[in-house]
Design a protein around this motif. Structure first.
Motif, PDB file in Angstrom:
ATOM      1  N   VAL A  97       0.834  -1.204   0.000  1.00  0.00           N
ATOM      2  CA  VAL A  97       0.000   0.000   0.000  1.00  0.00           C
ATOM      3  C   VAL A  97       0.870   1.256   0.000  1.00  0.00           C
ATOM      4  N   ILE A  98       1.952   1.240   0.779  1.00  0.00           N
ATOM      5  CA  ILE A  98       2.853   2.405   0.832  1.00  0.00           C
ATOM      6  C   ILE A  98       3.505   2.642  -0.531  1.00  0.00           C
ATOM      7  N   LEU A  99       3.964   1.565  -1.170  1.00  0.00           N
ATOM      8  CA  LEU A  99       4.603   1.702  -2.476  1.00  0.00           C
ATOM      9  C   LEU A  99       3.614   2.183  -3.536  1.00  0.00           C
ATOM     10  N   ALA A 104       1.410   6.576  -6.882  1.00  0.00           N
ATOM     11  CA  ALA A 104       0.300   7.461  -7.240  1.00  0.00           C
ATOM     12  C   ALA A 104       0.687   8.924  -7.078  1.00  0.00           C
ATOM     13  N   VAL A 105       1.375   9.247  -5.975  1.00  0.00           N
ATOM     14  CA  VAL A 105       1.815  10.629  -5.747  1.00  0.00           C
ATOM     15  C   VAL A 105       2.793  11.060  -6.838  1.00  0.00           C
ATOM     16  N   LEU A 106       3.705  10.175  -7.195  1.00  0.00           N
ATOM     17  CA  LEU A 106       4.661  10.478  -8.259  1.00  0.00           C
ATOM     18  C   LEU A 106       3.958  10.742  -9.582  1.00  0.00           C
ATOM     19  N   VAL A 125      -8.983   3.681 -10.432  1.00  0.00           N
ATOM     20  CA  VAL A 125      -9.847   2.728  -9.721  1.00  0.00           C
ATOM     21  C   VAL A 125      -9.015   1.828  -8.819  1.00  0.00           C
ATOM     22  N   LEU A 126      -7.848   1.464  -9.290  1.00  0.00           N
ATOM     23  CA  LEU A 126      -6.974   0.569  -8.536  1.00  0.00           C
ATOM     24  C   LEU A 126      -6.498   1.214  -7.245  1.00  0.00           C
ATOM     25  N   TYR A 127      -6.153   2.489  -7.289  1.00  0.00           N
ATOM     26  CA  TYR A 127      -5.696   3.178  -6.082  1.00  0.00           C
ATOM     27  C   TYR A 127      -6.770   3.151  -4.997  1.00  0.00           C
ATOM     28  N   GLY A 128      -8.030   3.398  -5.405  1.00  0.00           N
ATOM     29  CA  GLY A 128      -9.117   3.353  -4.434  1.00  0.00           C
ATOM     30  C   GLY A 128      -9.307   1.963  -3.852  1.00  0.00           C
ATOM     31  N   SER A 129      -9.212   0.932  -4.685  1.00  0.00           N
ATOM     32  CA  SER A 129      -9.384  -0.450  -4.216  1.00  0.00           C
ATOM     33  C   SER A 129      -8.243  -0.865  -3.297  1.00  0.00           C
ATOM     34  N   ILE A 130      -7.037  -0.386  -3.597  1.00  0.00           N
ATOM     35  CA  ILE A 130      -5.889  -0.729  -2.757  1.00  0.00           C
ATOM     36  C   ILE A 130      -6.068  -0.204  -1.341  1.00  0.00           C
ATOM     37  N   GLY A 161      -4.426  -5.230 -11.053  1.00  0.00           N
ATOM     38  CA  GLY A 161      -3.122  -4.594 -10.909  1.00  0.00           C
ATOM     39  C   GLY A 161      -2.098  -5.139 -11.892  1.00  0.00           C
ATOM     40  N   VAL A 162      -2.041  -6.471 -12.014  1.00  0.00           N
ATOM     41  CA  VAL A 162      -1.111  -7.075 -12.975  1.00  0.00           C
ATOM     42  C   VAL A 162      -1.477  -6.660 -14.398  1.00  0.00           C
TER      43      VAL A 162
END
Length: 242
Positions: A97-99, A104-106, A125-130, A161-162
């Motif tokens: 999650v941290i990575l 995402a920030v980058l 969508v992936l960021y929200g699910s993570i 994600g993959v």
């Protein structure tokens, strides 16, 4: 009009011009939708690679590995081993999650984010699910509902994600024109190995249980054969008095 339609049917980012001065080659890319030119500088190239590494490490490796750890723990009987696998699962998901958040920030701070292509839309969508997944894991509502939801979201995040890593590799190739065949092959090998291990767990569990049943049946057969070889005597031995 026809030329505009042809441009809209092409990829979102296409090489606009290439300038070569000395040892530095500058490639400009133009967004068909927003018409914003962006120079592929060494700094931007490094940021793209860093973004790719962060997201692969997160959704392409650590999250699937966390799923495998829990899968393996289902076939372990030792309480200590189960606890170790569980905490490794939690640690891998926290790091993932941290990575992903760093990636995402980058992306948000350095890349053009018009969300006009598949890779960016899936990524959003992936960021929200993570972030939803650890919340479900820590809150733990109704046990049966929690387990099913946590498992479904986890599998969905790994699969999507993959898939998004593949689309990211393709987007990098479209932007830079560089070959990505090696990275595609390596990712495919990794995904294939993880999928094999995941599916093999059930088969291995079945094999172990079958072997245990055969050993129990063999042990029962040995006991019965011993009873036939040495039958118990029903009569009492008499005492002879002289």
């Amino acid at each position: 009009m026809n030329s505009n339609k042809e441009m809209n049917n092409k990829v979102d980012y296409e090489p606009l011009m290439t300038l070569q001065t000395g040892r530095c080659t500058s490639i400009f890319f133009v967004s068909v939708d927003s018409f914003v030119a962006q120079e592929l500088t060494p700094k931007l190239s490094f940021q793209l690679k860093l973004h790719a590494f962060l997201l692969w490490s997160s959704v392409g490796f650590l999250m699937p590995m966390g799923v495998l750890l829990i899968r393996i723990s289902n076939n372990v009987k030792s309480t200590k081993s189960i606890n170790v696998l569980f905490y490794c699962h939690v640690a891998s998901q926290i790091v993932a999650v941290i990575l992903a958040t760093a990636g995402a920030v980058l992306s948000m701070s350095n890349f053009e984010n018009a969300f006009n292509n598949t890779h960016q839309r899936i990524g959003l969508v992936l960021y929200g699910s993570i972030w939803l997944q650890p919340l479900i894991g820590f809150l733990r509502p109704d046990r049966s509902v929690w387990y099913l939801t946590h498992w479904l979201v986890g599998i969905a995040v790994c699969v999507v994600g993959v898939a998004n890593v593949y689309t990211g590799i393709h987007a990098y190739h479209e932007r830079t024109g560089r070959s990505v065949r090696l990275w595609t092959v390596l990712l495919t090998v990794e995904v294939s190995v993880m999928a094999f291990v995941y599916l093999f767990q059930d088969r291995w569990n079945h094999v172990v249980q079958q072997q245990q049943r055969e050993e129990e049946a063999a042990g029962l057969g040995d006991e019965q054969s011993e009873e036939h070889a040495y039958p118990a005597s029903d009569h009492k031995e008499g005492t002879v008095v002289p």
